[in-house]
Write a protein that holds these residues in place. Sequence first.
Motif, PDB file in Angstrom:
ATOM      1  N   GLU A 183       6.344  -0.330   1.604  1.00 28.95           N
ATOM      2  CA  GLU A 183       5.966  -0.652   0.220  1.00 28.95           C
ATOM      3  C   GLU A 183       5.320   0.581  -0.408  1.00 28.95           C
ATOM      4  O   GLU A 183       4.503   1.239   0.233  1.00 28.95           O
ATOM      5  N   ASN A 189       2.019   2.270   0.207  1.00 28.86           N
ATOM      6  CA  ASN A 189       0.970   1.258   0.284  1.00 28.86           C
ATOM      7  C   ASN A 189       0.898   0.691   1.700  1.00 28.86           C
ATOM      8  O   ASN A 189      -0.155   0.720   2.330  1.00 28.86           O
ATOM      9  N   GLU A 190       2.019   0.221   2.212  1.00 28.97           N
ATOM     10  CA  GLU A 190       2.019  -0.419   3.532  1.00 28.97           C
ATOM     11  C   GLU A 190       3.340  -0.206   4.228  1.00 28.97           C
ATOM     12  O   GLU A 190       4.378  -0.129   3.561  1.00 28.97           O
TER      13      GLU A 190
HETATM   14 MG    MG Z   1       1.715  -5.448   0.898  1.00 30.20          MG
END
Ligand code: MG
Length: 361
Positions: free
Chosen positions: A240, A255-256
């Motif tokens: 992400e 983000n992740e």
């Molecule tokens: Mg997430």
Amino acid sequence: MKLLILGNGQLGQMLAQSSIQLGHECLLINTRTNQVMPAGAHVALSLSIEDAMQWADVVSWEHEQLNPEHVALAAAKLLTDADKIRPLTHRQLEKKLCDSLGIATAPWQAFNTADEFQQAMQKWQQSVVIKAAFGGYDGKSQWRWAVGDDIDALIATAGHQPGIIEAMIPFTREVSIVGARARDGRILCYPLVENVHRNGILSHTFAGYEAVPEHLQTAAEEAFKAVTEHLGYVGTLAIEFFVVGEGDNAQLLVNEIAPRVHNSGHWSLTGCNASQFDLHIRSLTNMPFPELAIQPTLMVNAIGCEQIPTELWQSSITSAFWYGKDSRPGRKVGHVNFRIADRAVAERTSEHFTAALQVLS
Ligand code: MG
Ligand code: ATP
């Protein structure tokens, strides 16, 4: 081949469906009870977890929170080293991994005690998100703070476990790359998709609309390659990102990283000739990847609602998925894929149906 999946939630079920279609056998483990389950039914088989591990050629997972006992039992049958995945279940280690691979993230700072948290917070001159190091999902275990807000009030919540403080990113959009890496190292990624979150939970995804600049696709695929090769990862994985800036100046911040099939890939169940679940199974079994044929698709999550409205089971442009779980506010219980070519129509459809399909709190 014989595949065993750790986890029998909706992701495990969808992996099993793909296994069957691709000519493999598949069993699932209920990781809370250690029962061995068939696909499509919550009736335990009279087979021990040890016997199921023995039966399997390959063991994989639907979620990355792996029980060390399961990892020990699966031994050589896991195609990705579970130790390498562990950093991705801990936000401090996940950020460090990105830093070490030279992949940009939001500016961040680790803390391990309430004292460290309090001290660290003094230095931030901008809005931040505080995230617990482990256990958060769907926006849980996160706290927001803006300049001028009381810090003391956060100490007992945000500061009482190890975590990170992360700059609040004024992103122009959120996107994710979902792709797969096979046993022999081949990589195939879908085009970036655009994700909209509500209350920290993925609400809907626009896939196949070509709204993302080409250089971002290249950057996302480079990040995917760097991460999966570093991890020696086999299977489907999602990253992400926040997009900052516009046009040629747009940039990605990770983000992740989710080392598994991911909610932002659910559009591919009907929007592509090979779903993210197919790609995971093809990766584990070293089958060929297909040339991808993608149809623009809007995926809307059903969250906390009691049912999917009848019209969405009946329409020729929708494919509805219901996970058969008890519903409660904020819980993902299904999703609907809409085949809509026009992005503006997809936007309007998402506005209309998020209201009908989502009870967030
Ligand atoms: Mg997430
Ligand atoms: P999930 O596992 O369901 O993807 P999560 O609980 O692990 O979610 P994050 O992905 O870290 O949490 O955050 C959820 C959402 O909250 C993000 O998709 C984004 O919309 C928002 N968010 C998180 N961190 C930031 C940030 N630093 N700046 C701006 N928005 C953020």
